[in-house]
Design a protein around this motif. Structure first.
Motif, PDB file in Angstrom:
ATOM      1  N   VAL A  13      40.743  87.555  50.024  1.00 65.23           N
ATOM      2  CA  VAL A  13      41.867  88.494  49.967  1.00 65.23           C
ATOM      3  C   VAL A  13      41.692  89.612  50.995  1.00 65.23           C
ATOM      4  N   ALA A  14      40.442  90.028  51.253  1.00 64.85           N
ATOM      5  CA  ALA A  14      40.227  91.112  52.224  1.00 64.85           C
ATOM      6  C   ALA A  14      40.557  90.648  53.640  1.00 64.85           C
ATOM      7  N   GLY A  15      40.139  89.441  53.995  1.00 61.46           N
ATOM      8  CA  GLY A  15      40.453  88.901  55.327  1.00 61.46           C
ATOM      9  C   GLY A  15      41.959  88.761  55.513  1.00 61.46           C
ATOM     10  N   GLY A  35      37.227  81.184  57.989  1.00 63.05           N
ATOM     11  CA  GLY A  35      36.859  81.154  56.570  1.00 63.05           C
ATOM     12  C   GLY A  35      35.994  79.950  56.244  1.00 63.05           C
ATOM     13  N   ALA A  36      34.905  80.187  55.538  1.00 61.35           N
ATOM     14  CA  ALA A  36      33.966  79.103  55.231  1.00 61.35           C
ATOM     15  C   ALA A  36      34.566  78.079  54.269  1.00 61.35           C
ATOM     16  N   GLU A  37      35.427  78.528  53.355  1.00 65.14           N
ATOM     17  CA  GLU A  37      36.010  77.576  52.404  1.00 65.14           C
ATOM     18  C   GLU A  37      37.131  76.794  53.088  1.00 65.14           C
ATOM     19  N   GLN A  38      37.434  75.625  52.503  1.00 61.05           N
ATOM     20  CA  GLN A  38      38.532  74.801  53.041  1.00 61.05           C
ATOM     21  C   GLN A  38      39.891  75.404  52.695  1.00 61.05           C
ATOM     22  N   ASN A  43      43.579  83.539  45.055  1.00 65.25           N
ATOM     23  CA  ASN A  43      43.311  84.614  44.106  1.00 65.25           C
ATOM     24  C   ASN A  43      42.111  84.227  43.242  1.00 65.25           C
ATOM     25  N   ARG A  44      41.048  85.011  43.334  1.00 64.83           N
ATOM     26  CA  ARG A  44      39.802  84.644  42.651  1.00 64.83           C
ATOM     27  C   ARG A  44      39.764  85.053  41.164  1.00 64.83           C
ATOM     28  N   PRO A  45      40.273  86.245  40.772  1.00 63.35           N
ATOM     29  CA  PRO A  45      40.105  86.674  39.383  1.00 63.35           C
ATOM     30  C   PRO A  45      40.533  85.664  38.306  1.00 63.35           C
ATOM     31  N   THR A  48      37.912  82.933  36.099  1.00 57.77           N
ATOM     32  CA  THR A  48      37.185  83.067  34.828  1.00 57.77           C
ATOM     33  C   THR A  48      38.148  83.366  33.686  1.00 57.77           C
ATOM     34  N   LYS A  49      39.437  83.304  33.977  1.00 55.01           N
ATOM     35  CA  LYS A  49      40.427  83.648  32.948  1.00 55.01           C
ATOM     36  C   LYS A  49      41.284  82.413  32.687  1.00 55.01           C
ATOM     37  N   GLU A  50      42.568  82.458  33.068  1.00 57.13           N
ATOM     38  CA  GLU A  50      43.444  81.344  32.691  1.00 57.13           C
ATOM     39  C   GLU A  50      43.043  80.013  33.342  1.00 57.13           C
ATOM     40  N   ARG A  77      32.308  78.293  59.212  1.00 55.43           N
ATOM     41  CA  ARG A  77      31.418  79.383  58.804  1.00 55.43           C
ATOM     42  C   ARG A  77      30.909  80.136  60.032  1.00 55.43           C
ATOM     43  N   VAL A  78      30.893  81.442  59.952  1.00 55.90           N
ATOM     44  CA  VAL A  78      30.237  82.230  61.002  1.00 55.90           C
ATOM     45  C   VAL A  78      28.745  82.208  60.685  1.00 55.90           C
ATOM     46  N   VAL A  79      27.942  81.744  61.603  1.00 52.61           N
ATOM     47  CA  VAL A  79      26.507  81.616  61.313  1.00 52.61           C
ATOM     48  C   VAL A  79      25.663  82.633  62.077  1.00 52.61           C
ATOM     49  N   GLY A 281      36.502  95.096  51.768  1.00 57.48           N
ATOM     50  CA  GLY A 281      36.354  94.168  50.650  1.00 57.48           C
ATOM     51  C   GLY A 281      34.970  94.290  50.024  1.00 57.48           C
ATOM     52  N   ASP A 282      34.579  93.275  49.276  1.00 57.66           N
ATOM     53  CA  ASP A 282      33.333  93.333  48.494  1.00 57.66           C
ATOM     54  C   ASP A 282      32.099  93.551  49.354  1.00 57.66           C
ATOM     55  N   VAL A 283      32.174  93.192  50.630  1.00 57.72           N
ATOM     56  CA  VAL A 283      30.981  93.262  51.479  1.00 57.72           C
ATOM     57  C   VAL A 283      30.721  94.663  52.035  1.00 57.72           C
ATOM     58  N   PHE A 336      40.446  98.345  38.510  1.00 57.64           N
ATOM     59  CA  PHE A 336      39.860  97.063  38.138  1.00 57.64           C
ATOM     60  C   PHE A 336      40.401  96.693  36.774  1.00 57.64           C
ATOM     61  N   TRP A 337      40.553  95.407  36.521  1.00 59.25           N
ATOM     62  CA  TRP A 337      40.944  95.003  35.166  1.00 59.25           C
ATOM     63  C   TRP A 337      40.065  93.842  34.731  1.00 59.25           C
ATOM     64  N   THR A 338      39.979  93.658  33.427  1.00 61.51           N
ATOM     65  CA  THR A 338      39.329  92.466  32.896  1.00 61.51           C
ATOM     66  C   THR A 338      40.113  92.032  31.662  1.00 61.51           C
TER      67      THR A 338
HETATM   68  C1  LIG Z   1      35.271  84.835  38.845  1.00 62.62           C
HETATM   69  C2  LIG Z   1      35.690  86.182  39.347  1.00 62.62           C
HETATM   70  C3  LIG Z   1      36.560  86.960  38.599  1.00 62.62           C
HETATM   71  C4  LIG Z   1      36.953  88.210  39.066  1.00 62.62           C
HETATM   72  N1  LIG Z   1      37.798  88.954  38.311  1.00 62.62           N
HETATM   73  C5  LIG Z   1      38.201  90.159  38.763  1.00 62.62           C
HETATM   74  C6  LIG Z   1      39.103  90.952  38.011  1.00 62.62           C
HETATM   75  O1  LIG Z   1      39.510  90.594  36.908  1.00 62.62           O
HETATM   76  N2  LIG Z   1      39.509  92.129  38.531  1.00 62.62           N
HETATM   77  C7  LIG Z   1      39.077  92.580  39.747  1.00 62.62           C
HETATM   78  O2  LIG Z   1      39.453  93.670  40.172  1.00 62.62           O
HETATM   79  N3  LIG Z   1      38.213  91.846  40.495  1.00 62.62           N
HETATM   80  C8  LIG Z   1      37.769  90.655  40.020  1.00 62.62           C
HETATM   81  N4  LIG Z   1      36.912  89.906  40.762  1.00 62.62           N
HETATM   82  C9  LIG Z   1      36.457  90.424  42.070  1.00 62.62           C
HETATM   83  C10 LIG Z   1      37.464  90.060  43.151  1.00 62.62           C
HETATM   84  O3  LIG Z   1      37.759  88.706  43.105  1.00 62.62           O
HETATM   85  C11 LIG Z   1      36.863  90.454  44.496  1.00 62.62           C
HETATM   86  O4  LIG Z   1      36.787  91.864  44.518  1.00 62.62           O
HETATM   87  C12 LIG Z   1      37.666  89.959  45.683  1.00 62.62           C
HETATM   88  O5  LIG Z   1      37.754  88.560  45.655  1.00 62.62           O
HETATM   89  C13 LIG Z   1      36.986  90.423  46.971  1.00 62.62           C
HETATM   90  O6  LIG Z   1      37.604  89.850  48.070  1.00 62.62           O
HETATM   91  P1  LIG Z   1      36.850  89.673  49.459  1.00 62.62           P
HETATM   92  O7  LIG Z   1      37.840  89.027  50.349  1.00 62.62           O
HETATM   93  O8  LIG Z   1      36.208  90.920  49.841  1.00 62.62           O
HETATM   94  O9  LIG Z   1      35.644  88.675  49.162  1.00 62.62           O
HETATM   95  P2  LIG Z   1      35.624  87.182  48.680  1.00 62.62           P
HETATM   96  O10 LIG Z   1      36.684  86.957  47.648  1.00 62.62           O
HETATM   97  O11 LIG Z   1      34.205  86.918  48.311  1.00 62.62           O
HETATM   98  O12 LIG Z   1      36.021  86.342  49.967  1.00 62.62           O
HETATM   99  C14 LIG Z   1      35.155  86.237  51.071  1.00 62.62           C
HETATM  100  C15 LIG Z   1      35.413  84.925  51.768  1.00 62.62           C
HETATM  101  O13 LIG Z   1      34.592  84.867  52.920  1.00 62.62           O
HETATM  102  C16 LIG Z   1      34.004  83.584  53.017  1.00 62.62           C
HETATM  103  N5  LIG Z   1      32.740  83.671  53.756  1.00 62.62           N
HETATM  104  C17 LIG Z   1      31.544  84.110  53.325  1.00 62.62           C
HETATM  105  N6  LIG Z   1      30.618  84.053  54.315  1.00 62.62           N
HETATM  106  C18 LIG Z   1      31.266  83.561  55.392  1.00 62.62           C
HETATM  107  C19 LIG Z   1      30.869  83.267  56.711  1.00 62.62           C
HETATM  108  N7  LIG Z   1      29.618  83.479  57.134  1.00 62.62           N
HETATM  109  N8  LIG Z   1      31.781  82.769  57.567  1.00 62.62           N
HETATM  110  C20 LIG Z   1      33.072  82.569  57.160  1.00 62.62           C
HETATM  111  N9  LIG Z   1      33.510  82.830  55.913  1.00 62.62           N
HETATM  112  C21 LIG Z   1      32.612  83.325  55.045  1.00 62.62           C
HETATM  113  C22 LIG Z   1      33.784  83.173  51.576  1.00 62.62           C
HETATM  114  O14 LIG Z   1      33.660  81.778  51.484  1.00 62.62           O
HETATM  115  C23 LIG Z   1      35.054  83.708  50.919  1.00 62.62           C
HETATM  116  O15 LIG Z   1      36.081  82.766  50.957  1.00 62.62           O
HETATM  117  C24 LIG Z   1      36.474  88.668  40.312  1.00 62.62           C
HETATM  118  C25 LIG Z   1      35.575  87.883  41.055  1.00 62.62           C
HETATM  119  C26 LIG Z   1      35.190  86.656  40.573  1.00 62.62           C
HETATM  120  C27 LIG Z   1      34.214  85.811  41.373  1.00 62.62           C
END
Ligand SMILES: Cc1cc2nc3c(=O)[nH]c(=O)nc-3n(C[C@H](O)[C@H](O)[C@H](O)COP(=O)(O)OP(=O)(O)OC[C@H]3O[C@@H](n4cnc5c(N)ncnc54)[C@H](O)[C@@H]3O)c2cc1C
Length: 411
Positions: A13-15, A35-38, A43-45, A48-50, A77-79, A281-283, A336-338
């Motif tokens: 979502v951040a990208g 993106g490393a995934e296909q 939407n990741r949340p 673990t829910k629905e 993947r960026v290596v 994002g998360d990183v 944040f929600w859960t």
């Molecule tokens: C199961 C689960 C439930 C969640 N529930 C909630 C919720 O209820 N509420 C909430 O606020 N947040 C929730 N979150 C957190 C939320 O999903 C994350 O905050 C959000 O996904 C962060 O987005 P991001 O793009 O920063 O990272 P990510 O979602 O981790 O995406 C990063 C992407 O980068 C890719 N990547 C990694 N390394 C490389 C590389 N070297 N080269 C290329 N690509 C790469 C990964 O494969 C991934 O697709 C949950 C997370 C999980 C796992």
């Protein structure tokens, strides 16, 4: 002159939001998202829910893709990288070791699941980060096996709730004294525990996992540090995350907990911020001035959207050589929600900074409540246990209090 290029590492979502905001900010050069995934961004949340309870529909989880021209390089993947030479090394369908150049870089590679340092094979321990993970776990839960969930954070609690609703007997093992303690404090964590126990979940608290025992058919039990064995045919490891920063090693960045950035989201080095790079994002770990807080890394879905516009403007200002960064310092209200059973719990601000002074501001924990987290008498975060309609007044109070205390510019 060759077209200028921005590369986005990570198609979560951040990208996605960063790429969209670059276009919204008027960037007409190339944008490539690696993106490393296909999968295209999804939407990741719900995983673990629905999705766990009802089935994983990857198509249904996908975000609509923007019309703007964006080159999606998925399954790639960026290596490695050379930030000074402005080059990434990638492994993808075309092979490994390809080098791609950039003028500007967005770091959005998120986090991966942390693993316990125990000898049991990874195939015995489910984690949930991707649709494939969720589908594999769901595939086991439908047979209603006894389940052990290691870790009572948000992911562990949501998995415990879903597995219970699917008819499994669930035991949650956690080293702290209540679930969610580090994030929301003892009292609300204890109430979450009570709601789980009411539905049959067993908690083993104050204990860590020493090993997992099993045989040819998979795990049979989780062995705890006191020798106790929790019978389980399915084990879920929900013990936190590790930022995906391996590919950034050796570049002079502080990667001790994600990518350390300044408040404009530029990664910092000993020589100052890298103004042709941003992370979000998360990183990303960065200071949020309005909370008087040092750099924090926040794993909330909402953060990607909240930071993307600022990240895009900071990057474009850096690329243009604008010394003022073009974007005023920004502040935000993380949220944040859960979902646990039929209750949605929402959090705003930074509750984890106010765990020493937690007060029920309205209602009562047994039913519905507003819980306030304070630091030096200032409301620094709040949680809504139910009571969704009370969000606006408390958000307002939070923002006004932070503004008065830390002179921030919270919106
Ligand atoms: C199961 C689960 C439930 C969640 N529930 C909630 C919720 O209820 N509420 C909430 O606020 N947040 C929730 N979150 C957190 C939320 O999903 C994350 O905050 C959000 O996904 C962060 O987005 P991001 O793009 O920063 O990272 P990510 O979602 O981790 O995406 C990063 C992407 O980068 C890719 N990547 C990694 N390394 C490389 C590389 N070297 N080269 C290329 N690509 C790469 C990964 O494969 C991934 O697709 C949950 C997370 C999980 C796992």
């Amino acid at each position: 002159m060759a077209e200028q290029r921005v590369l986005v590492a990570g198609a979560g979502v951040a990208g996605l939001r960063a790429a969209q905001q670059l276009r919204a900010a008027g960037w007409t050069g190339y944008v490539g998202v690696i993106g490393a995934e296909q999968h295209p961004p999804y939407n990741r949340p719900p995983l673990t829910k629905e999705a766990l309870r009802q089935g994983v529909d990857v198509q249904g989880l996908r975000f609509p893709l923007p019309d703007a021209a964006i080159d999606w390089r998925l399954g790639t993947r960026v290596v490695g990288c050379d930030l000074a030479a402005k080059r990434l090394t990638i492994d993808g369908p075309a092979g490994s070791g390809e080098e791609v150049s950039f003028d500007g870089l967005v770091i959005a590679t998120g986090v991966g699941a942390r693993r316990l340092p125990i000898a049991a094979p990874h195939t015995w321990r489910h984690t949930v980060r991707t649709p494939e993970d969720a589908a594999a776990l769901r595939g086991r839960l439908v047979d209603r096996p006894p389940v052990a969930v290691i870790g009572a954070g948000f992911v562990g609690c949501e998995v415990a709730a879903a597995a219970t609703e699917m008819g499994c007997e669930v035991t949650v093992v956690e080293p702290l004294s209540t679930p969610l303690e580090r994030a929301v404090g003892h009292d609300l964590g204890a109430e979450v525990q009570r709601r789980h126990e009411e539905r049959g979940v067993r908690f083993v608290l104050g204990r860590t996992v020493a090993s997992i025992e099993g045989g040819a058919k998979g795990p049979t039990g989780v062995v705890l540090d006191d020798g106790q064995v929790v019978a389980a045919e399915v084990v879920v490891e929900a013990v936190g995350s590790v930022p995906n920063t391996d590919w950034l090693a050796g570049q002079g960045l502080d990667l001790s907990n994600g990518v350390l950035c300044d408040e404009d989201l530029h990664p910092v080095t000993a020589d100052g911020p890298l103004r042709d790079v941003v992370a979000l994002g998360d990183v990303a770990r960065f200071p949020i001035r309005s909370y008087g807080a040092g750099p924090v890394r926040i794993e909330h879905w909402q953060m990607a959207g909240d930071c993307a516009g600022h990240a895009a403007r900071s990057l474009l200002a850096g690329l243009a050589g604008d010394p003022a960064d073009g974007a005023p310092g920004f502040d935000l209200v993380p949220s944040f929600w859960t979902d646990q059973y039929d209750t949605r719990i929402q959090f705003f601000g930074l509750p984890s900074l106010g765990l020493d002074d937690v007060r029920v501001l309205e209602g009562d924990l047994l039913h519905e409540a507003v819980v306030g987290y304070h630091r030096q008498e200032t409301l620094i975060g709040f949680g809504l246990l139910g009571m969704r309609r009370r969000m606006m007044p408390y958000r307002q109070q939070l923002v006004e209090g932070l503004r008065a205390t830390y002179a921030g510019n919270v919106s």
